[in-house]
Design an enzyme around this catalytic site. Structure first.
Site, PDB file in Angstrom:
ATOM      1  N   LYS A  13     -10.019   0.457  -2.843  1.00 57.91           N
ATOM      2  CA  LYS A  13     -10.653   0.221  -1.466  1.00 57.91           C
ATOM      3  C   LYS A  13     -11.132   0.716  -0.788  1.00 57.91           C
ATOM      4  O   LYS A  13     -11.860   1.882  -1.026  1.00 57.91           O
ATOM      5  CB  LYS A  13     -10.143  -1.084  -0.662  1.00 57.91           C
ATOM      6  CG  LYS A  13      -8.876  -1.664  -1.108  1.00 57.91           C
ATOM      7  CD  LYS A  13      -8.283  -3.011  -0.325  1.00 57.91           C
ATOM      8  CE  LYS A  13      -7.539  -4.003  -1.060  1.00 57.91           C
ATOM      9  NZ  LYS A  13      -6.995  -4.949  -0.568  1.00 57.91           N
ATOM     10  N   HIS A  97     -15.465  -9.314  -3.715  1.00 57.69           N
ATOM     11  CA  HIS A  97     -13.827  -9.659  -3.372  1.00 57.69           C
ATOM     12  C   HIS A  97     -13.130 -10.592  -1.912  1.00 57.69           C
ATOM     13  O   HIS A  97     -14.895  -9.731  -0.941  1.00 57.69           O
ATOM     14  CB  HIS A  97     -13.575  -8.287  -3.347  1.00 57.69           C
ATOM     15  CG  HIS A  97     -11.715  -7.868  -3.138  1.00 57.69           C
ATOM     16  ND1 HIS A  97     -11.446  -7.205  -1.337  1.00 57.69           N
ATOM     17  CD2 HIS A  97     -11.008  -6.989  -3.839  1.00 57.69           C
ATOM     18  CE1 HIS A  97     -10.877  -7.558  -1.966  1.00 57.69           C
ATOM     19  NE2 HIS A  97     -10.097  -7.117  -2.718  1.00 57.69           N
ATOM     20  N   GLU A  99     -11.721  -9.168   0.922  1.00 53.56           N
ATOM     21  CA  GLU A  99     -12.822  -9.068   2.172  1.00 53.56           C
ATOM     22  C   GLU A  99     -14.401  -8.694   2.063  1.00 53.56           C
ATOM     23  O   GLU A  99     -14.429  -8.319   3.277  1.00 53.56           O
ATOM     24  CB  GLU A  99     -12.000  -7.645   1.570  1.00 53.56           C
ATOM     25  CG  GLU A  99     -10.269  -7.084   1.810  1.00 53.56           C
ATOM     26  CD  GLU A  99      -9.803  -6.631   1.379  1.00 53.56           C
ATOM     27  OE1 GLU A  99     -10.427  -4.908   0.989  1.00 53.56           O
ATOM     28  OE2 GLU A  99      -8.693  -6.006   1.341  1.00 53.56           O
ATOM     29  N   GLY A 175      -2.229  -8.027  -0.458  1.00 50.47           N
ATOM     30  CA  GLY A 175      -2.206  -7.031   0.794  1.00 50.47           C
ATOM     31  C   GLY A 175      -0.899  -6.836   1.555  1.00 50.47           C
ATOM     32  O   GLY A 175      -0.524  -6.889   3.132  1.00 50.47           O
ATOM     33  N   SER A 214      -0.709  -8.336  -4.571  1.00 53.38           N
ATOM     34  CA  SER A 214       0.457  -7.829  -4.549  1.00 53.38           C
ATOM     35  C   SER A 214       1.580  -7.072  -5.804  1.00 53.38           C
ATOM     36  O   SER A 214       2.362  -7.901  -5.692  1.00 53.38           O
ATOM     37  CB  SER A 214       1.327  -8.462  -2.976  1.00 53.38           C
ATOM     38  OG  SER A 214       0.461  -8.556  -1.913  1.00 53.38           O
TER      39      SER A 214
END
Ligand code: PEP
Length: 261
Positions: A13, A97, A99, A175, A214
């Protein structure tokens, strides 16, 4: 017989300066230089790609970017082209992604154009799909993810589709420290493979499908026991070279998975 090699990709990231990336590369390579049974990818910020090329070229660690433009070149301020990624020895690129979808408004249509571009130039796209918590709680997770896959890959030939990697990443697990159970991950990866089979027939058995959300050194082995989970896309746990190497060793010990087609 078709072989699916396990794939473990780190997604840094927006972390690491050039010197931090160089330092990481030296330590990481020392830990994983003898790993042959697994494809290892580091997806770094754009500014770290060139220094990483110098550290990692000819090694077992492949280089990837985290995004790319669908355009070849031109007046696209702030964008990065596929050719620019090839120029710094990238062979993979993460596309779609969550995000990028959620924070920057990327649509399935744009992501599809990027996937097409990456394949045209010879980069391997890691296409990310995944549902949010509401969709999961409403019981529509598989339907949502299957639609994302179909929209992003529509119009591609089987010859192109065999070159992609898919990452199933439930948004509620990214996350957050919450990992999907290995059973849920398997169910969703199998649903994705069913959609791929509709698009490309038995060749869908060749496509690596990763789980992301995660993943850590402690849970990778259990996830990898599932027949359709071929590896992982790893965010937070890829930031430390020693612990990411440990995760890779824990995954790699399971060896290659072989499917008859
Ligand atoms: C990701 O960034 O793709 C991801 C899965 O992050 P994390 O491993 O930190 O949940």
């Amino acid at each position: 017989m078709a072989t699916r090699r396990p794939v473990i990709a780190g997604n840094w990231k927006m972390y690491k300066t050039v010197s931090e990336a160089e330092d990481y590369a030296v330590k990481f390579l020392e830990e994983v230089k003898d790993v042959t049974e697994i494809d290892i990818i580091l997806c770094a910020p754009f500014t770290a790609l060139y220094p990483l090329k110098n550290e990692l070229e000819e090694s077992v660690v492949h280089l990837g970017a985290q995004n790319m433009s669908w355009a070849d070149q031109g007046a696209y301020t702030g964008e990065i082209s596929a050719q620019m990624l090839l120029d710094v020895a990238c062979t993979y690129v993460i596309l779609g992604h969550s995000e990028r979808r959620e924070l920057f408004g990327e649509t399935d249509e744009e992501i599809g154009k990027k996937v097409q571009k990456s394949l045209t130039v010879g980069l391997t796209p890691i296409l990310c799909v995944g549902e949010n918590l509401n969709v999961r709680e409403e019981g529509n997770a598989a339907e949502k993810v299957q639609a994302q896959v179909s929209r992003a890959l529509s119009g591609l030939s089987t010859e192109e589709l065999v070159r992609i990697v898919i990452a199933y990443e439930p948004i509620w697990a990214i996350g957050t420290g919450k990992t999907a159970s290995s059973k849920d991950a398997q169910e969703m990866c199998a649903a994705i493979r069913t959609t791929l089979t509709g698009l490309m027939g038995v060749s869908a058995e060749i496509v690596p499908i990763l789980y992301g959300g995660s993943v850590k050194a402690e849970n990778i082995a259990e996830l990898m026991t599932e027949p359709d989970v071929d590896g992982a896309l790893v965010g937070g746990a890829s930031l430390d070279p020693q612990s990411f190497a440990k995760l890779i060793h824990n995954a790699g010990s399971l060896g290659e998975r072989v499917e008859g087609i």
